[in-house]
Scaffold this motif. Sequence first.
Motif, mmCIF file in Angstrom:
data_model
loop_
_atom_site.group_PDB
_atom_site.id
_atom_site.type_symbol
_atom_site.label_atom_id
_atom_site.label_comp_id
_atom_site.label_asym_id
_atom_site.label_seq_id
_atom_site.Cartn_x
_atom_site.Cartn_y
_atom_site.Cartn_z
ATOM 1 N N SER A 256 25.936 -51.855 -17.713
ATOM 2 C CA SER A 256 25.390 -50.791 -17.891
ATOM 3 C C SER A 256 24.569 -50.188 -19.068
ATOM 4 N N LYS A 257 23.679 -50.148 -18.723
ATOM 5 C CA LYS A 257 22.736 -49.529 -20.018
ATOM 6 C C LYS A 257 22.924 -48.047 -20.499
ATOM 7 N N ILE A 258 23.429 -47.046 -19.790
ATOM 8 C CA ILE A 258 23.977 -45.989 -19.912
ATOM 9 C C ILE A 258 25.097 -45.187 -20.802
ATOM 10 N N CYS A 259 24.308 -45.015 -22.042
ATOM 11 C CA CYS A 259 26.198 -44.140 -22.271
ATOM 12 C C CYS A 259 27.258 -43.562 -21.884
ATOM 13 N N SER A 260 28.394 -44.178 -22.463
ATOM 14 C CA SER A 260 29.547 -43.371 -21.290
ATOM 15 C C SER A 260 29.890 -42.536 -21.807
ATOM 16 N N PRO A 297 31.752 -41.408 -30.505
ATOM 17 C CA PRO A 297 32.694 -40.126 -29.297
ATOM 18 C C PRO A 297 33.073 -40.754 -27.992
ATOM 19 N N ALA A 298 32.215 -42.158 -27.656
ATOM 20 C CA ALA A 298 32.552 -42.657 -26.360
ATOM 21 C C ALA A 298 33.984 -42.694 -26.096
ATOM 22 N N ALA A 299 34.210 -42.448 -24.606
ATOM 23 C CA ALA A 299 35.953 -42.698 -24.411
ATOM 24 C C ALA A 299 36.110 -43.840 -23.739
ATOM 25 N N ARG A 300 35.067 -43.797 -23.230
ATOM 26 C CA ARG A 300 35.319 -45.836 -22.661
ATOM 27 C C ARG A 300 34.315 -46.312 -22.013
ATOM 28 N N PRO A 301 34.818 -47.808 -22.243
ATOM 29 C CA PRO A 301 33.714 -48.981 -22.763
ATOM 30 C C PRO A 301 32.592 -48.831 -21.469
ATOM 31 N N ALA A 317 23.838 -59.836 -9.051
ATOM 32 C CA ALA A 317 25.323 -58.838 -9.351
ATOM 33 C C ALA A 317 26.122 -60.307 -7.508
ATOM 34 N N GLN A 318 27.417 -60.149 -8.307
ATOM 35 C CA GLN A 318 28.056 -60.934 -7.649
ATOM 36 C C GLN A 318 29.277 -59.429 -6.816
ATOM 37 N N ALA A 319 28.931 -58.203 -7.275
ATOM 38 C CA ALA A 319 29.118 -57.107 -6.862
ATOM 39 C C ALA A 319 28.754 -55.933 -7.061
ATOM 40 N N PRO A 320 28.788 -54.668 -6.795
ATOM 41 C CA PRO A 320 28.842 -53.068 -7.299
ATOM 42 C C PRO A 320 29.490 -53.582 -8.598
ATOM 43 N N PHE A 321 29.140 -52.359 -8.952
ATOM 44 C CA PHE A 321 29.666 -51.663 -10.359
ATOM 45 C C PHE A 321 31.123 -51.284 -9.139
ATOM 46 N N THR A 322 32.134 -51.691 -10.626
ATOM 47 C CA THR A 322 33.612 -51.673 -10.193
ATOM 48 C C THR A 322 34.209 -49.356 -10.820
ATOM 49 N N GLU A 323 33.030 -49.353 -11.037
ATOM 50 C CA GLU A 323 33.327 -47.766 -11.739
ATOM 51 C C GLU A 323 31.920 -46.764 -12.363
ATOM 52 N N PRO A 324 32.136 -45.546 -12.120
ATOM 53 C CA PRO A 324 30.698 -45.129 -12.292
ATOM 54 C C PRO A 324 29.872 -45.745 -13.648
ATOM 55 N N VAL A 325 28.808 -45.458 -13.367
ATOM 56 C CA VAL A 325 27.994 -45.513 -14.766
ATOM 57 C C VAL A 325 27.719 -44.329 -15.641
ATOM 58 N N GLY A 326 27.639 -44.243 -16.461
ATOM 59 C CA GLY A 326 27.208 -42.830 -17.246
ATOM 60 C C GLY A 326 28.258 -42.556 -17.369
ATOM 61 N N SER A 328 31.212 -39.821 -18.840
ATOM 62 C CA SER A 328 32.589 -40.382 -18.189
ATOM 63 C C SER A 328 33.174 -38.724 -16.983
ATOM 64 N N PHE A 329 32.050 -37.265 -17.402
ATOM 65 C CA PHE A 329 32.035 -36.457 -17.168
ATOM 66 C C PHE A 329 31.884 -36.509 -14.950
#
Length: 334
Positions: A256-260, A297-301, A317-326, A328-329
């Motif tokens: 994902s191009k959106i910073c976490s 300061p990003a808290a996750r990859p 894509a093999q599947a959707p993202f497995t976690e929310p993009v963008g 962390s909040f």
Amino acid sequence: MSNSESREVDLIKDPGLPAHVHRRTDTDPVAAKRAERQVAILFSLSALGTLLLIFSFIFVSDETFFFIPVMGQTNAHQLGIGLGMAIALFCIGAGAIHWAKTLMPDEEIVVQRHEFRSDDEDRADFVKTVKEGAENAGLGRRPLIKRTLGAALGLSGLTPLLLLRDLGPLPGDDLKKTNWKAGTRLVTDPGDRPIRPEDLEVGAVAQTQPEFAEGKERHLEDIAKDAVLLIRMRPEEFNLDSERLSWTYEGIIAFSKICSHMGCAVALYEQTTKHLLCPCHQSTFDVTRAAKVIFGPAARPLPQLAITVDAQGYLVAQAPFTEPVGPSFWGRLS
Ligand code: FES
């Protein structure tokens, strides 16, 4: 009594103020009644302003104001809310000032200054004075003002509630969903062209979006949530576990191009170090280790998108993202 004490008492009796000029409403009952009506009208207008705000919030659409078409780009819904609030606030303020200037007691009182903490007798006196002041304000004797002020204040209390409601619906799980699904092709952004692995040389970076079905419109929020970076490296440069390695294809990895951290576009790739850098607060992600955060300061990859190729040899894509993009909040909102 000492000389200084007698001087103090004289000053209290005559502090040197100019002679008091009485207002017309103090001496003329007709003028007082007229002022009372004026105050009541202002408070009533304030109540009407709040009703206009509520009416506009619930019933007025963007294009019409009270069933009258609105010219140009004016948003009738916002116009009604703004007008209602302006009338409500202005009239309640003007009414209070007019009331104070014309009808509230107009006496000059000289009071000797005391120690900071008053003794119990003075405190009891204060309470008595406040009660007398409330009585003198005439609320009991002027039920018209009392009722219209109550209505104006009561209705104006609803305004913040409506404005809170206007912040919009809660996002629900919208922030967790993107348009990436199993089998969705990766297309160039801009250009919307499907991508084959051989289109990317080792060291290349490409920005992609999910392919949309013919006729389906891509909105700005889709573009913002779906943006994915493709990076091609030599497969032996990856330092991934077997599952994450299976999400790559012939040295191509997608994130994902959106910073976490706070959602900026992670746009800078250092080919020699294999680091992705966010320009906003310098969070740095190691591409070889599934975009692990190595600085900032990003808290996750960055979420990784599992990719492969379809029967025609295009990246999908093999599947959707497995976690929310963008940021962390987002994950904590729903
Ligand atoms: S938004 Fe990327 S580091 Fe803050």
